[in-house]
Design a protein around this motif. Structure first.
Motif, PDB file in Angstrom:
ATOM      1  N   GLU A  25       0.840  -1.202   0.000  1.00 35.13           N
ATOM      2  CA  GLU A  25       0.000   0.000   0.000  1.00 35.13           C
ATOM      3  C   GLU A  25       0.871   1.247   0.000  1.00 35.13           C
ATOM      4  O   GLU A  25       1.772   1.378   0.815  1.00 35.13           O
ATOM      5  CB  GLU A  25      -0.905  -0.002   1.227  1.00 35.13           C
ATOM      6  N   ARG A  26       0.584   2.155  -0.945  1.00 40.80           N
ATOM      7  CA  ARG A  26       1.295   3.439  -1.013  1.00 40.80           C
ATOM      8  C   ARG A  26       0.361   4.469  -1.623  1.00 40.80           C
ATOM      9  O   ARG A  26      -0.267   4.219  -2.657  1.00 40.80           O
ATOM     10  CB  ARG A  26       2.535   3.336  -1.905  1.00 40.80           C
ATOM     11  N   ASP A  27       0.285   5.621  -1.009  1.00 37.73           N
ATOM     12  CA  ASP A  27      -0.461   6.764  -1.536  1.00 37.73           C
ATOM     13  C   ASP A  27      -1.884   6.405  -1.960  1.00 37.73           C
ATOM     14  O   ASP A  27      -2.354   6.791  -3.024  1.00 37.73           O
ATOM     15  CB  ASP A  27       0.278   7.404  -2.717  1.00 37.73           C
ATOM     16  N   GLY A  28      -2.573   5.617  -1.150  1.00 39.91           N
ATOM     17  CA  GLY A  28      -3.956   5.257  -1.444  1.00 39.91           C
ATOM     18  C   GLY A  28      -4.124   4.174  -2.488  1.00 39.91           C
ATOM     19  O   GLY A  28      -5.232   3.877  -2.918  1.00 39.91           O
ATOM     20  N   VAL A  70      -4.723  -4.287  -8.776  1.00 42.54           N
ATOM     21  CA  VAL A  70      -4.510  -2.923  -8.307  1.00 42.54           C
ATOM     22  C   VAL A  70      -5.841  -2.399  -7.797  1.00 42.54           C
ATOM     23  O   VAL A  70      -6.857  -2.454  -8.494  1.00 42.54           O
ATOM     24  CB  VAL A  70      -3.984  -2.013  -9.439  1.00 42.54           C
ATOM     25  N   ILE A  71      -5.834  -1.904  -6.564  1.00 43.58           N
ATOM     26  CA  ILE A  71      -7.037  -1.323  -5.969  1.00 43.58           C
ATOM     27  C   ILE A  71      -6.774   0.164  -5.778  1.00 43.58           C
ATOM     28  O   ILE A  71      -5.857   0.558  -5.069  1.00 43.58           O
ATOM     29  CB  ILE A  71      -7.376  -1.980  -4.617  1.00 43.58           C
TER      30      ILE A  71
END
Length: 110
Positions: A25-28, A70-71
C-alpha cells in the motif's frame, strides 16, 4: 526420506502465498502481485539382481510473474505483466517458420 513422505511434505507446503504476494500500500493505492506457479515431480523404487532395494524422487518448482491486482479509489483492476523475453522468442519463432514456409514454397515452384 521415503518417496511418499516427500510428496506429502510438498503437497502440504503449497499455499496461496506462493501465488499472491503480500499487498503493498502506497499513496492510497494497493497492489497485490500474482504469479503462476507450476510444480512437478516423480519418483520410483526398484530392486537389483542382488536383491538390494532403492528409491528416489525429485521435485521441480517454477514461478513466473503474471501481473497484479490494483485497488485504487475503491475499484479493482488487473494489470498483466509483460514478459518481453517471451514476446521476442515467439516473434523469432514466427519469423523462422515464415522463412521456412517461403523456402518450401519457392522449392516447390522451382
Amino acid at each position: 526420506m521415503k518417496v511418499a513422505e516427500l510428496f506429502a511434505q510438498a503437497r502440504n507446503s503449497v499455499e496461496a502465498k506462493m501465488v499472491y504476494a503480500e499487498p503493498v500500500e502506497r499513496d492510497g493505492l494497493t497492489v497485490i502481485p500474482a504469479a503462476r506457479v507450476s510444480a512437478g515431480g516423480g519418483g520410483g523404487n526398484g530392486r537389483d539382481k542382488n536383491g538390494q532395494e532403492g528409491e528416489g524422487a525429485g521435485l521441480g518448482l517454477s514461478a513466473r510473474p503474471v501481473g497484479a491486482y490494483v485497488i485504487a479509489d475503491g475499484k479493482l483492476r488487473w494489470e498483466p505483466a509483460i514478459d518481453v523475453n517471451r514476446m521476442v522468442a515467439v516473434g523469432g519463432a514466427i519469423v523462422v517458420a515464415a522463412l521456412w514456409l517461403v523456402g518450401r514454397h519457392k522449392k516447390a515452384q522451382g
